[in-house]
Enzyme design. Structure first.
Site, PDB file in Angstrom:
ATOM      1  CG  ASP A  17     -10.829   8.361  54.915  1.00 38.98           C
ATOM      2  OD1 ASP A  17      -9.986   7.899  54.137  1.00 38.98           O
ATOM      3  OD2 ASP A  17     -10.548   9.120  55.864  1.00 38.98           O
ATOM      4  CG  ASP A 111      -6.651   6.766  51.453  1.00 36.26           C
ATOM      5  OD1 ASP A 111      -6.629   7.827  50.807  1.00 36.26           O
ATOM      6  OD2 ASP A 111      -6.134   6.655  52.582  1.00 36.26           O
ATOM      7  CD  GLU A 112      -9.471  11.607  51.775  1.00 37.44           C
ATOM      8  OE1 GLU A 112     -10.482  11.987  52.408  1.00 37.44           O
ATOM      9  OE2 GLU A 112      -8.331  12.040  52.005  1.00 37.44           O
TER      10      GLU A 112
END
EC number: 2.7.7.7
Length: 365
Positions: A17, A111-112
């Protein structure tokens, strides 16, 4: 011959993350923003915060918060217009790093992502070593930091990645899985929002250990289809695989209300933050859509849904609310009372592609 089949191999799952991704990219690219409270979004009256730097979070600024509220909480807050093409390009760099270690990558947003490194772990010694290498390569090649969770299933890996944020790593080994979950507040469980947590609190469920004390049939009476998931994760069990080719068909959010609603005005008051949350979730995943669906659950548990397909992809939370207006006028006032409201966006497409075609102006709601 004992007749016993061998125990299944424990999986090695990572959850990576990025730390305050959009805001961190802006601070990386503009040295004047470093160390300052930054919000990605617009400061206009109907603006919404897409992401907040850690400096801004100290003032209580959060994603999906109206810009006006964020400004009141942090008068020194600096608003930066989103640069979706840059975030998308950086995300591509990050996913290329992931692919060096496994083909089993399930992106959750820009983003993860989950990574299953079970088949490749022997090349590096441990899943923890892989996670540390990925974090180091992300920092070296992008200038950004990432946090990582390492465990034997998706649920625990995601919980672990939050444990030492920002720029940290946390490992939950198999022998610690059940105990780790038992000590956690129920609010930390992925998939349990404020409304569901409030219902659990009313039933005396405040920690993972409390949840583990309930048998599955009782859980099913209170929580329906989610009971099996709660029963498993409260014991550190989650069999969901990492799905690298999973295609998302819709994104939605809903809330169970503390009291039944009857009027259109009350419904709008609830739906406004829901629409903001939905749009923020879509934007994080780089998606938009053309079909808006309103879900209404009445006090007698009867469920009604109404969907509207739009000629162009939505550009923000305000358009989602406008699309639902005809439904609200038709469904309210509700004599029997409404106990749950939800909104979903489907007919999804790439936000980048829609923006490139001139159809979108990001966050100009």
């Amino acid at each position: 011959m004992t007749g016993l089949s061998p125990a299944p191999e424990l999986r090695r799952i990572l959850h990576i993350d990025m730390d305050a991704f959009y805001a961190s990219v802006e601070q990386r690219d503009d040295p004047a923003l470093r160390g300052r409270p930054v919000a990605v979004g617009h400061a206009r009256a109907r603006g919404v915060v897409a992401a907040a730097s850690y400096e801004a979070r100290r003032y209580g600024v959060r994603s999906a918060m109206p810009s006006a509220v964020a400004s009141r909480r942090c008068p020194e807050l600096v608003f930066v217009p989103p640069r979706f093409d840059v975030y998308r390009a950086v995300s591509g760099q990050i996913h290329e790093i992931f692919s060096r270690y496994t083909p089993l990558i399930q992106p959750l947003s820009l983003d993860e992502a989950y990574l299953d490194v079970t088949e490749t772990v022997s090349q590096y010694g441990s899943a923890t070593v892989i996670a540390e290498r990925i974090r180091a390569e992300i920092h070296r090649e992008t200038g950004l930091t990432a946090s990582a969770g390492v465990s034997y299933n998706r649920f625990l890996a995601k919980l672990a990645s939050d444990q030492n944020k920002p720029d940290g790593i946390f490992v939950v080994p198999p022998q610690r899985g059940a105990a780790f979950v038992a000590a956690l507040p129920i609010e930390r469980f992925h998939g349990i929002g404020p409304a569901r947590a409030a219902r659990m609190h009313a039933l005396g469920i405040r920690t993972g250990a409390d949840l583990r004390g309930w048998d599955i049939e009782t859980l099913r009476r209170h929580f329906g289809k989610a009971a099996a998931f709660y029963y498993g994760v409260s014991r550190g069990i989650d069999e969901r695989p990492v799905e690298p080719h999973r295609v998302r068909k819709s994104i939605g959010t809903e809330t169970t209300l503390a009291r039944d609603l009857h009027t259109e005005m009350d419904a709008r008051t609830v739906l406004e933050p829901l629409a903001a949350k939905l749009w923020e979730s879509c934007h994080r995943r780089g998606l938009t859509g053309r079909t808006v669906t309103l879900k209404v659950k009445y006090a007698d548990f009867r469920i009604v849904t109404r969907a509207r397909s739009l000629p162009e992809p939505v550009t923000g939370a305000e358009e989602i609310l406008i699309a639902m207006t005809p439904f609200l006028k038709a469904l309210f006032p509700a004599r029997e009372g409404v106990r749950l409201l939800g909104v979903t966006l489907s007919a999804l497409l790439s936000l980048e592609g829609a923006h490139g075609s001139g159809q979108l102006a990001l966050f100009e709601s």
